[in-house]
Design an enzyme around this catalytic site. Structure first.
Site, PDB file in Angstrom:
ATOM      1  N   CYS A   1      -6.004  -2.902   2.477  1.00  0.00           N
ATOM      2  CA  CYS A   1      -5.597  -2.815   3.964  1.00  0.00           C
ATOM      3  C   CYS A   1      -6.871  -2.858   4.735  1.00  0.00           C
ATOM      4  O   CYS A   1      -7.358  -4.054   4.963  1.00  0.00           O
ATOM      5  CB  CYS A   1      -4.958  -1.728   4.123  1.00  0.00           C
TER       6      CYS A   1
ATOM      7  N   GLU B   1       0.919  -1.204   0.113  1.00  0.00           N
ATOM      8  CA  GLU B   1       0.059   0.078   0.134  1.00  0.00           C
ATOM      9  C   GLU B   1       0.988   1.224   0.108  1.00  0.00           C
ATOM     10  O   GLU B   1       1.900   1.277   0.738  1.00  0.00           O
ATOM     11  CB  GLU B   1      -1.201  -0.064   1.319  1.00  0.00           C
TER      12      GLU B   1
ATOM     13  N   LYS C   1      -9.705   3.034  -2.321  1.00  0.00           N
ATOM     14  CA  LYS C   1     -10.035   2.321  -1.036  1.00  0.00           C
ATOM     15  C   LYS C   1     -11.282   2.837  -0.319  1.00  0.00           C
ATOM     16  O   LYS C   1     -11.625   4.014  -0.145  1.00  0.00           O
ATOM     17  CB  LYS C   1      -9.002   2.713  -0.049  1.00  0.00           C
TER      18      LYS C   1
END
Length: 253
Positions: free
Chosen positions: A139, A40, A104
């Site tokens: 994540c 990431e 995200k």
């Protein structure tokens, strides 16, 4: 499909230094690799300094697109980017002739990420590579099972789920446990790629980058280079056989 996971230390805020590091590592990737996965925000570290977003996007996409075009190998990782006066943690999957991205959705509210960056739309981003349909997540999304929910309607929505992450050592048990859970419940391979070392806030990262199979078992790498590049071989026929032998997907709702 031969996959390389690159797990290395990232220097927060240091785009040029990180660029040189990943450029060097990518030059060492085996030529018969099909896909390389980075972590990431691999050029900036997990930060919210939006002044770096434009440079991060330019340099990051240059690196990824050049690598894919020159080698024919697909590459995956996330970048801090700016678009239309908004800022995103954008997970890119780049092939020589096609690319896709996922912004995200679950921004980490215990950091400034949720205050500074824009949340991505809730949607499935699926891209094909070899025989696999691949879904992209990032994540913190790992903690929210509905984000990864696979479906079956004569065919599976996806066969491989990729999480790129900056997941701290203090929560490594949750990282490994949730990767296993996502693989088991979705009857899919799951990749998790994390960083190592220490960030600008002295947070430690233990890596634990890995691939899980549908039983929640960690697949051993076929080899590794300098403990930074790990190679795996995934077989679609083996995945299909595992699914057929234990077809829990027939009871999904």
């Amino acid at each position: 499909m031969k996959i390389a996971l690159i797990q290395t230390e990232i220097k927060d805020f240091c785009i040029e230094e990180n660029y040189q590091c990943f450029e060097s590592l990518l030059s060492k990737v085996d030529k018969d690799t099909d896909l390389v996965v980075l972590s990431e925000m691999f050029l900036t570290g997990f930060i919210t300094d939006i002044s770096l977003a434009k440079h991060s996007k330019e340099k990051g996409l240059l690196l990824m697109r050049s690598f894919a075009k020159e080698t024919g190998i697909a590459i995956d990782g996330s970048l801090l980017i700016e678009e239309d006066n908004k800022y995103f943690n954008r997970h890119y999957f780049v092939k020589k002739d096609k690319e896709a991205y996922y912004d995200k959705e679950h921004l980490f509210s215990l950091s400034d990420e949720a205050k500074v960056l824009s949340k991505g739309e809730k949607k499935d981003v699926i891209i094909s590579c070899k025989d696999f349909n691949i879904k992209l997540l990032t994540c913190y999304d790992l903690r929210f099972p509905l984000s990864s929910m696979n479906t079956y309607n004569g065919r599976f929505l996806y066969d491989l789920l990729i999480y790129v992450a900056s997941w701290p050592q203090s929560r490594r048990e949750q990282w490994l446990t949730l990767l296993k859970a996502r693989a088991i419940e979705n009857q899919s391979y799951v990749i998790g790629v994390n960083r190592v070392g220490k960030d600008a806030n002295h947070t430690l990262y233990s890596g634990d980058s890995c691939i899980m199979n549908t039983k929640g078992e960690m697949i051993p790498p076929i080899k590794n280079v300098e403990d930074k590049i790990f190679y795996y071989e995934l077989n679609k026929k083996e995945l299909d056989t595992r699914r057929q032998k234990f077809p829990t997907y027939l009871d999904w709702k």
